[in-house]
Design a protein around this motif. Sequence first.
Motif, PDB file in Angstrom:
ATOM      1  N   ALA A  74      36.659  39.281  48.668  1.00 12.92           N
ATOM      2  CA  ALA A  74      35.947  39.329  47.385  1.00 12.92           C
ATOM      3  C   ALA A  74      35.247  38.011  47.058  1.00 12.92           C
ATOM      4  CB  ALA A  74      36.916  39.716  46.270  1.00 12.92           C
ATOM      5  N   PRO A  75      35.910  36.847  47.196  1.00  8.12           N
ATOM      6  CA  PRO A  75      35.197  35.586  46.928  1.00  8.12           C
ATOM      7  C   PRO A  75      34.002  35.377  47.846  1.00  8.12           C
ATOM      8  CG  PRO A  75      37.555  35.222  46.942  1.00  8.12           C
ATOM      9  CD  PRO A  75      37.332  36.613  47.466  1.00  8.12           C
ATOM     10  N   LEU A  76      34.149  35.752  49.115  1.00 10.92           N
ATOM     11  CA  LEU A  76      33.052  35.589  50.067  1.00 10.92           C
ATOM     12  C   LEU A  76      31.866  36.465  49.678  1.00 10.92           C
ATOM     13  CD1 LEU A  76      31.976  34.385  52.698  1.00 10.92           C
ATOM     14  CD2 LEU A  76      33.087  36.269  53.919  1.00 10.92           C
ATOM     15  N   THR A  77      32.166  37.707  49.282  1.00 11.30           N
ATOM     16  CA  THR A  77      31.096  38.624  48.880  1.00 11.30           C
ATOM     17  C   THR A  77      30.397  38.133  47.613  1.00 11.30           C
ATOM     18  OG1 THR A  77      32.309  40.491  49.828  1.00 11.30           O
ATOM     19  CG2 THR A  77      30.565  40.996  48.258  1.00 11.30           C
ATOM     20  N   LEU A  78      31.183  37.707  46.634  1.00  6.13           N
ATOM     21  CA  LEU A  78      30.607  37.222  45.382  1.00  6.13           C
ATOM     22  C   LEU A  78      29.812  35.939  45.597  1.00  6.13           C
ATOM     23  CD1 LEU A  78      33.601  37.861  42.937  1.00  6.13           C
ATOM     24  CD2 LEU A  78      31.463  39.158  43.102  1.00  6.13           C
ATOM     25  N   ALA A  79      30.314  35.076  46.480  1.00  2.72           N
ATOM     26  CA  ALA A  79      29.600  33.836  46.780  1.00  2.72           C
ATOM     27  C   ALA A  79      28.256  34.125  47.449  1.00  2.72           C
ATOM     28  CB  ALA A  79      30.453  32.942  47.672  1.00  2.72           C
TER      29      ALA A  79
END
Length: 223
Positions: A74-79
């Motif tokens: 999720a953090p990678l996608t949002l980033a």
Amino acid sequence: MELLQGYEAQLLQGTLTTLKLAACALVLGTVLGSACCWLQLSGVRVLEAVGRTYVAVARGVPYLLIVFAVFFGAPLTLATLTGRPVEIDTFAAGVVALALSFGAYVAEIIRGALLSVPGPQREAARMLGLSRLQTMGTVVLPQAARAALPPFGNQSIVLLKQTSIVSIVGCDELMRKAAEAAGATRQPFTMYLAAALIYLGLTAMLTLCLGWAERRSVPTAQR
């Protein structure tokens, strides 16, 4: 409580976090499962395919991998979408991961319960002049709820125990607190035994509550 060497408050804090995790995941997972059930019963092929795919993936992938996917993915996608670093709270990641898995089972439980209501009862209600919404509310849902309650309760107990997996990403729930206490005191058996007894107590209380709810759901004439 000399055996716990002053770590009672830490274990209590972990227990409260575990209960919050389970409660939040239960609510979110039930909403997801209900929506997925609606997709599967919508009669629209595309929506049915989406619902079936979600159930197949969520039930086929281990809990731990779902936790990793949410916490790291999720953090990678949002980033990537926002162009700046994004951090996700371990508690939120745990809730979402547990809810995704729990929701898939809830979808199948609700779908099976709805389909267990005999078709002639629906037809009889329509012949009596009840609308589709009235038929669902007065005929189908009460019977489906009684059929869904036992498996839903069993899955809720599984959810409570599965919260321990979230400790792997640093969420301060009961298992994490027990591990910290075990490392500090060098008495892993004592601390993990205390955690096991707490889990046993929680599941016993939940089982009693579910048993009471099941008895209440049975019509008076059948008791």
